[in-house]
Design an enzyme around this catalytic site. Structure first.
Site, PDB file in Angstrom:
ATOM      1  N   CYS A 115       0.899  -1.042  -0.051  1.00 52.02           N
ATOM      2  CA  CYS A 115      -0.202  -0.172   0.051  1.00 52.02           C
ATOM      3  C   CYS A 115       0.879   1.449   0.094  1.00 52.02           C
ATOM      4  O   CYS A 115       0.487   2.268  -0.449  1.00 52.02           O
ATOM      5  CB  CYS A 115      -0.855   0.125   1.082  1.00 52.02           C
ATOM      6  SG  CYS A 115      -2.387  -1.296   0.964  1.00 52.02           S
ATOM      7  N   HIS A 261      -3.627   7.397   1.017  1.00 53.82           N
ATOM      8  CA  HIS A 261      -3.804   5.928   0.559  1.00 53.82           C
ATOM      9  C   HIS A 261      -5.204   5.456   0.823  1.00 53.82           C
ATOM     10  O   HIS A 261      -5.860   5.716   1.894  1.00 53.82           O
ATOM     11  CB  HIS A 261      -2.841   5.043   1.079  1.00 53.82           C
ATOM     12  CG  HIS A 261      -3.147   3.442   0.881  1.00 53.82           C
ATOM     13  ND1 HIS A 261      -3.392   2.932  -0.365  1.00 53.82           N
ATOM     14  CD2 HIS A 261      -3.446   2.678   1.760  1.00 53.82           C
ATOM     15  CE1 HIS A 261      -3.973   1.410  -0.197  1.00 53.82           C
ATOM     16  NE2 HIS A 261      -3.957   1.323   1.047  1.00 53.82           N
ATOM     17  N   ASN A 291      -9.727  -0.601  -2.220  1.00 54.73           N
ATOM     18  CA  ASN A 291      -8.381  -0.471  -1.958  1.00 54.73           C
ATOM     19  C   ASN A 291      -7.712  -0.835  -3.125  1.00 54.73           C
ATOM     20  O   ASN A 291      -7.691  -2.240  -3.450  1.00 54.73           O
ATOM     21  CB  ASN A 291      -8.193  -1.149  -0.583  1.00 54.73           C
ATOM     22  CG  ASN A 291      -6.609  -0.903  -0.257  1.00 54.73           C
ATOM     23  OD1 ASN A 291      -5.772  -0.704  -1.081  1.00 54.73           O
ATOM     24  ND2 ASN A 291      -6.462  -1.230   0.956  1.00 54.73           N
TER      25      ASN A 291
HETATM   26  N1  COA Z   1     -19.246  -8.945   5.335  1.00 56.27           N
HETATM   27  C1  COA Z   1     -20.238  -9.404   6.542  1.00 56.27           C
HETATM   28  N2  COA Z   1     -19.475  -9.785   7.808  1.00 56.27           N
HETATM   29  C2  COA Z   1     -18.383  -9.774   7.747  1.00 56.27           C
HETATM   30  C3  COA Z   1     -17.607  -9.188   6.706  1.00 56.27           C
HETATM   31  C4  COA Z   1     -18.191  -9.010   5.440  1.00 56.27           C
HETATM   32  N3  COA Z   1     -17.410  -8.745   4.394  1.00 56.27           N
HETATM   33  N4  COA Z   1     -16.192  -9.570   7.043  1.00 56.27           N
HETATM   34  C5  COA Z   1     -16.146  -9.750   8.284  1.00 56.27           C
HETATM   35  N5  COA Z   1     -17.665  -9.930   8.820  1.00 56.27           N
HETATM   36  C6  COA Z   1     -17.848 -10.321  10.048  1.00 56.27           C
HETATM   37  C7  COA Z   1     -16.807 -10.912  10.978  1.00 56.27           C
HETATM   38  O1  COA Z   1     -16.871 -12.286  10.655  1.00 56.27           O
HETATM   39  C8  COA Z   1     -17.096 -10.591  12.250  1.00 56.27           C
HETATM   40  O2  COA Z   1     -18.381 -11.531  12.817  1.00 56.27           O
HETATM   41  P1  COA Z   1     -18.402 -11.892  14.288  1.00 56.27           P
HETATM   42  O3  COA Z   1     -18.391 -10.722  15.084  1.00 56.27           O
HETATM   43  O4  COA Z   1     -19.793 -12.853  14.172  1.00 56.27           O
HETATM   44  O5  COA Z   1     -17.017 -12.894  14.344  1.00 56.27           O
HETATM   45  C9  COA Z   1     -17.731  -9.150  12.197  1.00 56.27           C
HETATM   46  O6  COA Z   1     -18.092  -8.955  10.951  1.00 56.27           O
HETATM   47  C10 COA Z   1     -16.671  -8.318  12.744  1.00 56.27           C
HETATM   48  O7  COA Z   1     -15.606  -8.253  11.941  1.00 56.27           O
HETATM   49  P2  COA Z   1     -14.290  -7.741  12.301  1.00 56.27           P
HETATM   50  O8  COA Z   1     -13.169  -8.187  11.374  1.00 56.27           O
HETATM   51  O9  COA Z   1     -13.899  -7.581  13.607  1.00 56.27           O
HETATM   52  O10 COA Z   1     -14.602  -6.521  11.717  1.00 56.27           O
HETATM   53  P3  COA Z   1     -14.054  -4.997  11.731  1.00 56.27           P
HETATM   54  O11 COA Z   1     -14.895  -3.894  12.256  1.00 56.27           O
HETATM   55  O12 COA Z   1     -12.555  -4.846  12.316  1.00 56.27           O
HETATM   56  O13 COA Z   1     -13.631  -4.680  10.232  1.00 56.27           O
HETATM   57  C11 COA Z   1     -12.138  -4.433   8.454  1.00 56.27           C
HETATM   58  C12 COA Z   1     -12.968  -5.207   9.319  1.00 56.27           C
HETATM   59  C13 COA Z   1     -11.051  -5.191   7.591  1.00 56.27           C
HETATM   60  C14 COA Z   1     -12.872  -3.537   7.625  1.00 56.27           C
HETATM   61  C15 COA Z   1     -11.447  -3.419   9.264  1.00 56.27           C
HETATM   62  O14 COA Z   1     -10.551  -4.252  10.499  1.00 56.27           O
HETATM   63  C16 COA Z   1     -10.542  -2.660   8.530  1.00 56.27           C
HETATM   64  O15 COA Z   1     -10.573  -1.744   7.717  1.00 56.27           O
HETATM   65  N6  COA Z   1      -9.160  -2.805   9.141  1.00 56.27           N
HETATM   66  C17 COA Z   1      -8.043  -1.942   8.164  1.00 56.27           C
HETATM   67  C18 COA Z   1      -7.849  -2.420   6.941  1.00 56.27           C
HETATM   68  C19 COA Z   1      -7.094  -1.697   5.999  1.00 56.27           C
HETATM   69  O16 COA Z   1      -7.027  -0.477   5.907  1.00 56.27           O
HETATM   70  N7  COA Z   1      -6.448  -2.484   5.135  1.00 56.27           N
HETATM   71  C20 COA Z   1      -5.251  -2.011   4.345  1.00 56.27           C
HETATM   72  C21 COA Z   1      -4.133  -1.541   5.051  1.00 56.27           C
HETATM   73  S1  COA Z   1      -3.316  -0.789   3.654  1.00 56.27           S
END
Ligand code: COA
Length: 334
Positions: A115, A261, A291
């Site tokens: 990234c 980014h 992304n």
């Molecule tokens: N659709 C529906 N539910 C989903 C899902 C999707 N696409 N992906 C995950 N879930 C569920 C999970 O299974 C979890 O369920 P549970 O509570 O029953 O276990 C719940 O949603 C929460 O998941 P979690 O991973 O804790 O969500 P979050 O709030 O952390 O959001 C991201 C996930 C990835 C969106 C977030 O962590 C994020 O954006 N992180 C940074 C990512 C990033 O910037 N990456 C690039 C860096 S360069």
């Protein structure tokens, strides 16, 4: 020492739009979850059978950037290509650009910094120009994520985030050292490499092993510890922007345009609030493209410029964070 400035910008995204609703047919997800967590409404995914790859999209964006710079491909002295999804494990995409654009046998370098790939690539190009070694460097960021994602419910927390696309710019010598790229700031922390990673194929885990493991082996899909990445991203984004401002004796009030980014709209909004920036001072397009990793900053910069949101004399700040971890910023006087 010279300065370098961006003299041409270009972008290319595949035509095929994939909405959150389309994804809900492939996996257990929904539009509300994706929009609330990431801000993404749709992304572009290369359609099966299309000629597009990272190198092909990069070449399309590069042709536009070169034309807009007023130069020709024969004026380019060097190519820097940032991608984590190269067409081949080796050689890199840079050499493909040299061939696709029918350029003289100039040097071509691939940057593998995920990234923050474009920020690193721009910094590398800037150094070549600063020292006087090259006059015009073509810098490309492109990603073909869609073919490497786990598009089942198992991979949903990662695969809904990423999109395909490419951006490019021509960086040229600038004699006036108050203009162009003022400074770049690069960092890494390999301790957290396993928080956002594609493990295979790798020299330690090569093709026969993967084939034998078949469906049980998910090491060839991206793995991300989303919350850990999020928490580190907001801290590092802020730090590296502050570092860039301090280096140039600027305050946050001096920022005219911030191009983060496009990792997650929530991360961009957090930084916007922290730096007290208005909606007009931050450019986001993750809503449309997801992304696109090494392509995201340069696609966003190109769009912001195309929409007339960047004027001569503006202080433009680019910042990125991602797998590695790596992060960086670029301060530009446009
Ligand atoms: N659709 C529906 N539910 C989903 C899902 C999707 N696409 N992906 C995950 N879930 C569920 C999970 O299974 C979890 O369920 P549970 O509570 O029953 O276990 C719940 O949603 C929460 O998941 P979690 O991973 O804790 O969500 P979050 O709030 O952390 O959001 C991201 C996930 C990835 C969106 C977030 O962590 C994020 O954006 N992180 C940074 C990512 C990033 O910037 N990456 C690039 C860096 S360069």
């Amino acid at each position: 020492m010279y300065n370098s400035k961006i003299t041409g910008l270009g972008k290319y995204v595949p035509e095929n739009v994939v909405t959150n609703h389309d994804l809900s047919k492939l996996m257990d997800t929904n539009d509300a979850w994706i929009q609330e967590r990431t801000g993404i409404e749709e992304r572009r995914w290369i359609k099966e059978g299309s000629e597009d790859t990272s190198a092909v999209m990069g070449a399309k964006a590069a042709r536009i950037a070169i034309e807009r710079s007023g130069l020709t491909k024969d004026d380019i002295d060097f190519i820097v290509f940032a991608t984590l999804s190269p067409d081949y494990y080796f050689p890199g995409c840079g050499v493909q650009i040299q061939d696709m654009l029918d350029m003289p046998t100039i040097g071509a370098l691939d940057v593998r910094n995920q990234c923050s790939g474009f920020v690193y690539a721009l910094s590398v190009a800037d150094q070549f120009i600063k020292t006087g070694m090259y006059k015009n460097v073509l810098v490309i960021g492109a990603e073909y994520h869609s073919n490497g994602l786990d598009k089942t419910t198992r991979g949903r927390s990662v695969s809904v985030i990423f999109g395909d696309g490419a951006g490019a710019c021509v960086l040229s010598r600038e004699e006036d050292n108050t203009k162009g790229i003022l400074s770049t700031h690069l960092h890494s922390q390999g301790k957290y490499a396993d928080k956002l990673i594609v493990e295979s194929p790798s020299i330690g885990h090569w093709v026969p092993e993967i084939l034998n493991a078949k469906d049980q082996d998910i090491s060839y899909f991206p793995y991300m510890d989303g919350q850990f990445v999020f928490k580190n991203a907001v801290v590092r984004f802020s730090e590296v922007i502050m570092e860039g401002l301090a280096k140039n004796n600027m305050q946050k009030e001096d920022i005219d345009m911030f191009i983060p980014h496009q990792a997650n709209l929530r991360i961009s909004q957090f930084i916007q609030r922290k730096f007290g920036l208005t909606d007009d001072q931050v450019f986001n397009n993750i809503q449309k493209y997801g992304n696109t990793t090494a392509a995201s900053i340069i696609i966003a910069l190109t769009e912001a410029w195309e929409e007339g949101k960047i004027k001569a004399g503006d202080n433009v700040v680019l910042a990125a964070f991602g797998s590695g971890f790596t992060w960086g910023s670029v301060i530009i006087k446009w």
